[in-house]
Design a protein around this motif. Sequence first.
Motif, PDB file in Angstrom:
ATOM      1  N   PRO A 170      87.501  18.383  19.740  1.00  0.00           N
ATOM      2  CA  PRO A 170      88.513  18.083  20.283  1.00  0.00           C
ATOM      3  C   PRO A 170      88.960  18.724  21.583  1.00  0.00           C
ATOM      4  N   ALA A 171      88.455  19.948  21.682  1.00  0.00           N
ATOM      5  CA  ALA A 171      88.884  20.862  22.782  1.00  0.00           C
ATOM      6  C   ALA A 171      88.101  20.403  23.979  1.00  0.00           C
ATOM      7  N   LEU A 172      86.910  19.682  23.891  1.00  0.00           N
ATOM      8  CA  LEU A 172      86.058  19.373  25.109  1.00  0.00           C
ATOM      9  C   LEU A 172      86.285  17.787  25.224  1.00  0.00           C
ATOM     10  N   ALA A 173      87.078  17.086  24.473  1.00  0.00           N
ATOM     11  CA  ALA A 173      87.382  15.630  24.537  1.00  0.00           C
ATOM     12  C   ALA A 173      87.788  15.412  25.974  1.00  0.00           C
ATOM     13  N   GLY A 174      87.165  14.647  26.539  1.00  0.00           N
ATOM     14  CA  GLY A 174      87.815  14.283  28.032  1.00  0.00           C
ATOM     15  C   GLY A 174      87.561  15.401  29.160  1.00  0.00           C
ATOM     16  N   GLY A 175      86.557  16.024  28.699  1.00  0.00           N
ATOM     17  CA  GLY A 175      86.075  17.116  29.690  1.00  0.00           C
ATOM     18  C   GLY A 175      87.159  18.368  30.089  1.00  0.00           C
ATOM     19  N   GLY A 176      87.901  18.685  28.955  1.00  0.00           N
ATOM     20  CA  GLY A 176      88.656  19.815  29.077  1.00  0.00           C
ATOM     21  C   GLY A 176      89.867  20.089  28.310  1.00  0.00           C
ATOM     22  N   LEU A 177      90.418  21.084  28.268  1.00  0.00           N
ATOM     23  CA  LEU A 177      91.627  21.369  27.308  1.00  0.00           C
ATOM     24  C   LEU A 177      92.896  20.893  28.107  1.00  0.00           C
ATOM     25  N   ARG A 178      93.528  19.909  27.814  1.00  0.00           N
ATOM     26  CA  ARG A 178      94.624  19.519  28.410  1.00  0.00           C
ATOM     27  C   ARG A 178      96.028  20.365  27.904  1.00  0.00           C
ATOM     28  N   TYR A 179      96.566  20.533  28.883  1.00  0.00           N
ATOM     29  CA  TYR A 179      98.123  21.419  28.836  1.00  0.00           C
ATOM     30  C   TYR A 179      99.448  20.529  29.439  1.00  0.00           C
TER      31      TYR A 179
END
Length: 145
Positions: A26-35
Amino acid sequence: MTKRRRPRSLVLIALSVALSLALAGPALAGGGLRYHGHVREQADASVRMKLVNTSAGGEFVKPYVFKDVRMTCALGPHHLVISKFKFGRIPVADDAFNAHKHPSDVNAAVDGHLIRHGKAKGRLRVIEDAAGCDSGVLHWHAHTG
């Protein structure tokens, strides 16, 4: 025919790799952590960013975006709102980052610090030169998820 047993250490390694990938998924989904988060002093203003890891082990924020930041103006209208402003790639070192951007007559600066448990905080300031507008120093907070 005798069935061959796999060495126990290989099974443990395979399980730990699978568990690591499952937790990181889940943390790497989409290429990075989204804040995403908000600006303390302005209820309508928001921030969002994505923390990306490089293949060399470094980190950067791309993009850092703030929206609906209100400024008080001396010369023009009493208030001016920056509906959207985006910083490109900002390097992260020791869990901290900062950037300055001055396209046209808008001058924006941001700094941030990544803290534990998927949280980040920092400051931003926007100045519009032509009408003498200034947001003042604003404090933002963001989190993952």
